[in-house]
Write a protein that holds these residues in place. Structure first.
Motif, PDB file in Angstrom:
ATOM      1  N   ILE A  32      12.570  -3.535  -1.835  1.00 50.60           N
ATOM      2  CA  ILE A  32      12.818  -4.959  -2.077  1.00 50.60           C
ATOM      3  C   ILE A  32      14.124  -5.062  -2.827  1.00 50.60           C
ATOM      4  CG2 ILE A  32      12.018  -7.049  -3.242  1.00 50.60           C
ATOM      5  CD1 ILE A  32       9.155  -5.981  -2.966  1.00 50.60           C
ATOM      6  N   ILE A  33      15.034  -5.902  -2.353  1.00 50.57           N
ATOM      7  CA  ILE A  33      16.363  -6.023  -2.954  1.00 50.57           C
ATOM      8  C   ILE A  33      16.508  -7.410  -3.567  1.00 50.57           C
ATOM      9  CG2 ILE A  33      18.844  -5.887  -2.539  1.00 50.57           C
ATOM     10  CD1 ILE A  33      18.216  -4.209  -0.060  1.00 50.57           C
ATOM     11  N   ASP A  34      16.555  -7.469  -4.892  1.00 49.49           N
ATOM     12  CA  ASP A  34      16.771  -8.747  -5.581  1.00 49.49           C
ATOM     13  C   ASP A  34      18.259  -9.084  -5.565  1.00 49.49           C
ATOM     14  OD1 ASP A  34      16.254 -11.045  -6.989  1.00 49.49           O
ATOM     15  OD2 ASP A  34      16.137 -10.053  -8.941  1.00 49.49           O
ATOM     16  N   GLU A  35      18.564 -10.381  -5.474  1.00 47.85           N
ATOM     17  CA  GLU A  35      19.949 -10.860  -5.378  1.00 47.85           C
ATOM     18  C   GLU A  35      20.666 -10.127  -4.239  1.00 47.85           C
ATOM     19  OE1 GLU A  35      20.582 -13.414  -7.005  1.00 47.85           O
ATOM     20  OE2 GLU A  35      19.193 -13.373  -8.706  1.00 47.85           O
ATOM     21  N   ALA A  36      20.083 -10.203  -3.060  1.00 44.95           N
ATOM     22  CA  ALA A  36      20.560  -9.426  -1.912  1.00 44.95           C
ATOM     23  C   ALA A  36      22.004  -9.745  -1.528  1.00 44.95           C
ATOM     24  CB  ALA A  36      19.643  -9.673  -0.712  1.00 44.95           C
TER      25      ALA A  36
ATOM     26  N   TYR B 127      11.497   0.497 -10.265  1.00 44.50           N
ATOM     27  CA  TYR B 127      12.566  -0.481 -10.482  1.00 44.50           C
ATOM     28  C   TYR B 127      13.856   0.294 -10.746  1.00 44.50           C
ATOM     29  CZ  TYR B 127       9.658  -4.678 -10.677  1.00 44.50           C
ATOM     30  OH  TYR B 127       8.829  -5.733 -10.342  1.00 44.50           O
ATOM     31  N   ALA B 128      14.910  -0.021  -9.994  1.00 37.37           N
ATOM     32  CA  ALA B 128      16.121   0.795 -10.078  1.00 37.37           C
ATOM     33  C   ALA B 128      17.368  -0.045  -9.879  1.00 37.37           C
ATOM     34  CB  ALA B 128      16.066   1.901  -9.024  1.00 37.37           C
ATOM     35  N   THR B 129      18.517   0.571 -10.211  1.00 37.69           N
ATOM     36  CA  THR B 129      19.831   0.018  -9.880  1.00 37.69           C
ATOM     37  C   THR B 129      20.486   0.981  -8.893  1.00 37.69           C
ATOM     38  OG1 THR B 129      20.731   1.107 -11.848  1.00 37.69           O
ATOM     39  CG2 THR B 129      20.166  -1.226 -12.052  1.00 37.69           C
ATOM     40  N   ILE B 130      21.276   0.445  -7.985  1.00 30.31           N
ATOM     41  CA  ILE B 130      21.827   1.269  -6.904  1.00 30.31           C
ATOM     42  C   ILE B 130      22.755   2.357  -7.429  1.00 30.31           C
ATOM     43  CG2 ILE B 130      23.763  -0.295  -6.450  1.00 30.31           C
ATOM     44  CD1 ILE B 130      21.779   1.847  -3.895  1.00 30.31           C
ATOM     45  N   GLY B 131      23.491   2.062  -8.504  1.00 28.62           N
ATOM     46  CA  GLY B 131      24.403   3.063  -9.051  1.00 28.62           C
ATOM     47  C   GLY B 131      23.686   4.296  -9.564  1.00 28.62           C
ATOM     48  N   SER B 132      22.418   4.134  -9.958  1.00 26.46           N
ATOM     49  CA  SER B 132      21.657   5.252 -10.509  1.00 26.46           C
ATOM     50  C   SER B 132      20.981   6.095  -9.441  1.00 26.46           C
ATOM     51  CB  SER B 132      20.610   4.731 -11.498  1.00 26.46           C
ATOM     52  OG  SER B 132      21.232   4.099 -12.596  1.00 26.46           O
ATOM     53  N   ILE B 133      20.660   5.482  -8.287  1.00 28.90           N
ATOM     54  CA  ILE B 133      19.906   6.227  -7.267  1.00 28.90           C
ATOM     55  C   ILE B 133      20.745   6.564  -6.031  1.00 28.90           C
ATOM     56  CG2 ILE B 133      17.735   5.183  -8.010  1.00 28.90           C
ATOM     57  CD1 ILE B 133      17.865   3.379  -5.526  1.00 28.90           C
ATOM     58  N   LYS B 134      21.992   6.143  -6.007  1.00 28.95           N
ATOM     59  CA  LYS B 134      22.805   6.314  -4.803  1.00 28.95           C
ATOM     60  C   LYS B 134      22.955   7.767  -4.368  1.00 28.95           C
ATOM     61  CE  LYS B 134      27.223   6.512  -7.266  1.00 28.95           C
ATOM     62  NZ  LYS B 134      28.579   5.938  -7.386  1.00 28.95           N
TER      63      LYS B 134
ATOM     64  N   GLU C 140       0.825  -1.211   0.000  1.00 26.37           N
ATOM     65  CA  GLU C 140       0.000   0.000   0.000  1.00 26.37           C
ATOM     66  C   GLU C 140       0.859   1.261   0.000  1.00 26.37           C
ATOM     67  OE1 GLU C 140      -2.606  -0.305   3.318  1.00 26.37           O
ATOM     68  OE2 GLU C 140      -3.699  -2.031   2.524  1.00 26.37           O
ATOM     69  N   GLU C 141       2.166   1.088   0.120  1.00 22.59           N
ATOM     70  CA  GLU C 141       3.088   2.220   0.165  1.00 22.59           C
ATOM     71  C   GLU C 141       3.952   2.250  -1.098  1.00 22.59           C
ATOM     72  OE1 GLU C 141       2.896   4.333   2.614  1.00 22.59           O
ATOM     73  OE2 GLU C 141       1.563   3.172   3.925  1.00 22.59           O
ATOM     74  N   SER C 142       4.559   3.417  -1.350  1.00 21.73           N
ATOM     75  CA  SER C 142       5.529   3.509  -2.447  1.00 21.73           C
ATOM     76  C   SER C 142       6.722   2.610  -2.139  1.00 21.73           C
ATOM     77  CB  SER C 142       5.987   4.963  -2.615  1.00 21.73           C
ATOM     78  OG  SER C 142       4.909   5.785  -2.988  1.00 21.73           O
ATOM     79  N   ILE C 143       7.257   1.960  -3.161  1.00 21.52           N
ATOM     80  CA  ILE C 143       8.297   0.957  -2.924  1.00 21.52           C
ATOM     81  C   ILE C 143       9.338   0.964  -4.035  1.00 21.52           C
ATOM     82  CG2 ILE C 143       7.038  -0.914  -4.093  1.00 21.52           C
ATOM     83  CD1 ILE C 143       8.016  -2.756  -1.774  1.00 21.52           C
ATOM     84  N   ILE C 144      10.592   0.751  -3.662  1.00 21.91           N
ATOM     85  CA  ILE C 144      11.697   0.620  -4.611  1.00 21.91           C
ATOM     86  C   ILE C 144      11.992  -0.862  -4.785  1.00 21.91           C
ATOM     87  CG2 ILE C 144      14.115   1.171  -5.100  1.00 21.91           C
ATOM     88  CD1 ILE C 144      13.796   3.490  -3.031  1.00 21.91           C
ATOM     89  N   VAL C 145      12.174  -1.294  -6.024  1.00 24.40           N
ATOM     90  CA  VAL C 145      12.630  -2.655  -6.306  1.00 24.40           C
ATOM     91  C   VAL C 145      14.029  -2.522  -6.900  1.00 24.40           C
ATOM     92  CG1 VAL C 145      12.228  -4.788  -7.578  1.00 24.40           C
ATOM     93  CG2 VAL C 145      10.282  -3.476  -6.701  1.00 24.40           C
ATOM     94  N   LEU C 146      15.014  -3.024  -6.168  1.00 23.41           N
ATOM     95  CA  LEU C 146      16.417  -2.807  -6.530  1.00 23.41           C
ATOM     96  C   LEU C 146      17.029  -4.053  -7.135  1.00 23.41           C
ATOM     97  CD1 LEU C 146      18.433  -0.420  -6.202  1.00 23.41           C
ATOM     98  CD2 LEU C 146      19.266  -1.574  -4.143  1.00 23.41           C
ATOM     99  N   GLN C 147      17.748  -3.873  -8.254  1.00 19.62           N
ATOM    100  CA  GLN C 147      18.476  -4.956  -8.914  1.00 19.62           C
ATOM    101  C   GLN C 147      19.959  -4.602  -8.999  1.00 19.62           C
ATOM    102  OE1 GLN C 147      14.336  -5.228  -9.936  1.00 19.62           O
ATOM    103  NE2 GLN C 147      15.695  -3.527 -10.307  1.00 19.62           N
TER     104      GLN C 147
ATOM    105  N   GLU D  85      20.818  -5.708 -16.691  1.00 20.18           N
ATOM    106  CA  GLU D  85      20.260  -6.912 -17.306  1.00 20.18           C
ATOM    107  C   GLU D  85      19.164  -7.526 -16.439  1.00 20.18           C
ATOM    108  OE1 GLU D  85      24.057  -6.000 -19.183  1.00 20.18           O
ATOM    109  OE2 GLU D  85      23.493  -6.243 -17.077  1.00 20.18           O
ATOM    110  N   LEU D  86      19.420  -7.584 -15.123  1.00 19.86           N
ATOM    111  CA  LEU D  86      18.413  -8.139 -14.222  1.00 19.86           C
ATOM    112  C   LEU D  86      17.198  -7.229 -14.112  1.00 19.86           C
ATOM    113  CD1 LEU D  86      20.349  -9.819 -11.280  1.00 19.86           C
ATOM    114  CD2 LEU D  86      18.663 -10.883 -12.771  1.00 19.86           C
ATOM    115  N   LEU D  87      17.435  -5.922 -14.159  1.00 19.34           N
ATOM    116  CA  LEU D  87      16.310  -4.996 -14.124  1.00 19.34           C
ATOM    117  C   LEU D  87      15.409  -5.225 -15.337  1.00 19.34           C
ATOM    118  CD1 LEU D  87      16.427  -1.226 -13.202  1.00 19.34           C
ATOM    119  CD2 LEU D  87      14.947  -2.074 -15.008  1.00 19.34           C
TER     120      LEU D  87
END
Length: 378
Positions: free
Chosen positions: A114-118, A92-99, A48-55, A59-61
């Protein structure tokens, strides 16, 4: 697109987590070919909240985003390498882009990620991920991974020498424990019992491991010893001969160097070499042709391991010895995906890896005295 019955408990564990009042960083563990991207997509839309999905990679994104679209979902993409910088309720984001823009997410009210391939991200507070989470004031941190393992560098008290030790992500390190608990584990045996994994066949060949030398941290073998062992035992010739006499449709080969991958690709018909620093457009085209069966063989150097999705892949050949359990499991995991046109997956080992780690079907996680551990053959 409906979830499989073994994916539902993982989804329910995630929903329960995001409803907690005082959350702590936690993990959901799911095997290779489990379909994490589908569960993540469903979970993001249930939030119900705004959420980041990190890859961890572009390629994985792309792969995860395509699964979301296939389920009829919608999301924004924030990735410099994809040329898109949009923030929506689901991003959907990559850490290098949003850091460098954590305050922007904070101002927009993001509190969940949510962190994929944590396992691919450093746990230390000095890392990009931890700095972003702290600055953005993210409260709900849920990681997904097939391998909740990390090499931890330690120093021997008496000798002063450093060494690496394989630990669970929930194990304390020098700066504390980031992931506090594992909320749910889907075991490999569940995938097999429900016929969500291809039947695996192992074919191993004699291998002399006596000349392999660990590097200074004992995390992996040295490049020099890998090369010498490979050349002394003529593994390249054995791979060529095996492929020439094989009727397998799609073959992925791991070799120890770019030079060897290129050499073999020049000698084996309908094959290509793939490595990390090759032209990205060229690599993308080669991989697409491989998935469409236009290319039969790829000689791979540490690229097509984590997250590579090719259900028609029916043969893996390991010509590269490794001391990394994570690499071994992820590489073999590429062949586990099912497809109506694939009867089984053949794993061919010229490098002693199966003897070292055992069959991946036997891997399972369990708690002993409140501590999560990984078990396998022997």
């Amino acid at each position: 697109m409906q979830l499989r019955k073994n994916q539902i408990p993982a989804l329910e564990a995630g929903i329960k987590y995001f409803n907690e009042k005082k959350p702590k960083p936690a993990l959901i563990v799911a095997p290779v070919a489990f379909g994490k991207s589908l569960v993540i997509s469903k979970l993001a839309h249930e939030s119900e909240e705004s959420i980041i999905v990190l890859q961890p990679s572009k390629e994985l994104l792309e792969q995860n985003y395509s699964k979301l679209i296939a389920m009829g979902g919608e999301a924004s993409i924030y990735s410099s390498s994809m040329g898109k910088k949009e923030i929506g309720c689901i991003t959907y984001a990559t850490i290098g882009s949003i850091k460098n823009i954590p305050l922007k997410f904070k101002e927009m009210g993001f509190k969940s990620i949510i962190i994929d391939e944590a396992d691919r991200y450093p746990r230390e507070s000095s890392g990009m991920l931890r700095k972003f989470l702290d600055a953005a004031k993210i409260s709900w941190v849920l990681g997904f991974t097939a391998t909740p393992l990390k090499l931890q560098t330690n120093t021997d008290y008496f000798t002063g020498l450093t060494y690496s030790k394989m630990v669970m992500l929930t194990t304390r390190n020098k700066t504390g424990t980031f992931y506090k608990d594992i909320l749910h584990i889907s075991q490999i045996k569940e995938m097999i019992e429900n016929e969500y994994w291809s039947k695996l066949i192992y074919e191993t060949f004699p291998f002399d491991k006596t000349k392999l030398v660990y590097n200074t941290t004992r995390a992996e073998f040295t490049e020099e010893s890998l090369k010498k062992t490979y050349e002394d035992q003529e593994i390249g010739r054995k791979i060529e001969d095996y492929i020439a006499n094989s009727d397998r449709k799609s073959i992925l080969v791991a070799v120890p160097s770019v030079a060897e991958a290129q050499r073999l690709a020049s000698r084996v018909p309908n094959s290509e070499a793939v490595w990390g620093k090759m032209n990205k457009n060229k690599r993308k085209q080669v991989v697409e042709d491989f998935k469409c069966l236009k290319i039969r063989v790829i000689f791979n150097v540490d690229v097509l391991t984590v997250g590579f999705d090719h259900p028609l892949l029916d043969c893996l050949i390991s010509g590269r010895s490794t001391a990394s359990l994570t690499w071994y499991y992820q590489f073999l995991g590429r062949i586990t995906r099912i497809d109506p046109d694939k009867e089984n997956g053949l794993i061919v080992d010229f490098a002693g890896n199966v003897e070292r780690f055992g069959r991946i079907e036997e891997f399972y996680y369990a708690q002993e005295d409140g501590i999560w551990k990984l078990f396998g053959e022997n």
